[in-house]
Write an enzyme that holds these catalytic residues in place. Sequence first.
Site, PDB file in Angstrom:
ATOM      1  N   HIS A 432     132.903-106.958 -93.569  1.00 23.70           N
ATOM      2  CA  HIS A 432     133.904-107.134 -92.961  1.00 23.70           C
ATOM      3  C   HIS A 432     134.382-105.795 -92.593  1.00 23.70           C
ATOM      4  O   HIS A 432     134.008-104.825 -93.306  1.00 23.70           O
ATOM      5  CB  HIS A 432     134.880-108.223 -93.278  1.00 23.70           C
ATOM      6  CG  HIS A 432     135.986-107.817 -94.707  1.00 23.70           C
ATOM      7  ND1 HIS A 432     137.113-106.665 -94.521  1.00 23.70           N
ATOM      8  CD2 HIS A 432     135.769-108.065 -95.990  1.00 23.70           C
ATOM      9  CE1 HIS A 432     137.899-106.744 -95.731  1.00 23.70           C
ATOM     10  NE2 HIS A 432     136.500-106.818 -96.439  1.00 23.70           N
ATOM     11  N   CYS A 451     134.104-108.004-101.691  1.00 23.46           N
ATOM     12  CA  CYS A 451     133.542-107.579-100.197  1.00 23.46           C
ATOM     13  C   CYS A 451     133.377-106.741-100.104  1.00 23.46           C
ATOM     14  O   CYS A 451     134.004-105.701-100.556  1.00 23.46           O
ATOM     15  CB  CYS A 451     134.607-108.365 -99.753  1.00 23.46           C
ATOM     16  SG  CYS A 451     134.788-110.688 -99.619  1.00 23.46           S
TER      17      CYS A 451
END
Length: 540
Positions: A432, A451
């Site tokens: 992301h 992440c």
Amino acid sequence: MLRPQGAILMRLSFVWALGLALSIFAGSHSATAQTAPSAFAQAIAEAAARDKSIASFYKANGYKAIWTGKASKDRSRRKALLSALSKAGDHGLPVTSYNADVLKTNLRSVKSVRDLGKLEVQMSKLFLEYARDVQTGVLAPSRVDSGIVRQVPLRDRAKLLAAFAKSSPSRFLKALPPKTPEYQRLMKEKLRLEKQLAKGGWGAAVPAKSLKPGQSGPAVVALRNRLKAMGYLKRSSTQTYDATIQKAVQQFQLSHGLSPDGVVGKGTMNEINTSMQKRLSSILVAMERERWMNIDRGKRHIWVNLTDFTAQIIDGGKVTFQTRSVVGKNTHDRRSPEFSDVMEFMVVNPTWNVPRSIATKEYLPMLKKNPNAVSHLKLIDRRGQTVNRGAVDFTQFTAKTFPFAIKQPPSNKNALGLVKFMFPNRHNIYLHDTPSKSLFAREVRAFSHGCIRLSDPFDFAYALLAKQTSDPKGTFHAALKTRRETQINLKTHVPVHLVYRTAFVPAKGRANYRRDVYGRDAKIWAALSKAGVALRAVGS
């Protein structure tokens, strides 16, 4: 301890001895074999009783020998296996596990059809052990570190034996190791280091904490000599940290993931003084990791090397896009896991659904102190309604009883930035954007909750969409301008591989090394050593 290659090669003489002894045995017991074929079958059945795969194979083939017969095919299989075992050290495998001397001893003690059946099964077990090690790795990854959740592509053992029995033995065994260019380059680098190790390695370490351009003296001479031994510097007699040494230091820094400032600070000095044995062990670990991934990775795939802090798009074996990344922080609950999955879509203007672990560990304590803390986040009850914080006594809740979900609506300040790339998985890991751009300037970029944050997420999106539209930028920004959460599906799903390589060899240039940020490779090397893998020096 270093192992001379010559000791392994001595085992090849066993090929002749085995063939001769079996031929003599088969000839002297031919009558027995003809009058009582069930004795050999019974011996195999007894010897294989505790191994379902081997028992299944021999039951299917009618309990016929594939190793211990006197036919030319049996001799070819014996010869091919012993030849492969003699080269096991080239692959960084536990050579002592494939002890041909045990077979030799067992052969000499063969006195009956029952003994021969035991030897037949023993050779099948040895073949399967070697085949598994060289094809899919010596270790079970998750047993070494819980963060390595990769599914190793283990082959069916009975089918492997059956395929081997029907194939050219030597070609079959040569086809077992990974065929990736990276595996071949790692093997080549391994041999190069082993040869140099036999000649004394890189010489003495540099006796200084740091060095910079303009300095001179014995420490600079040691630096010069070490850079020359490593291949970064041509022959020189200078005793001064001049422009030539500075350029060599910069090249060294680039191939070790360091900022190329040409100054030997503490970090660079630690890498320069790392021993050749340590680098060689990193190569062996990387080869084991390649075996864990002996799969079709996809003609187009995404390659995220956690230790290199980069994310790449690979097309046909070539890097077509690369960006810096931030990975999980080095704490037990934040380290990014290693696994492979498939990217299916991207979400533009994403909502951040705060993971419960973050909500209860980080935000609940803040809310207990101040109900209006983290006001940019919304609390959602079980009916999906936004909660009025002023009406809630957060002090009554624990991590287990906290009843709310926490969300952050789409915005420029959203923790996920303006786009996230989804490959749905049970680890809740994805790639992301991020509003925290300053972290990408750091040399070591381990800061996230697990992440993968991307430095150039828009360009990453354009590269993915370019395969399905003539206007990837327009397609992306049309969704972005709505300011609403929008899903864009990838018409062709893209495999994603989150890997951890402290050693890798580009198609062009020198071998690259990275720091073991999570300590996983140290664990793997310890496990490989325990399994019998050893460093070796090889004379030219």
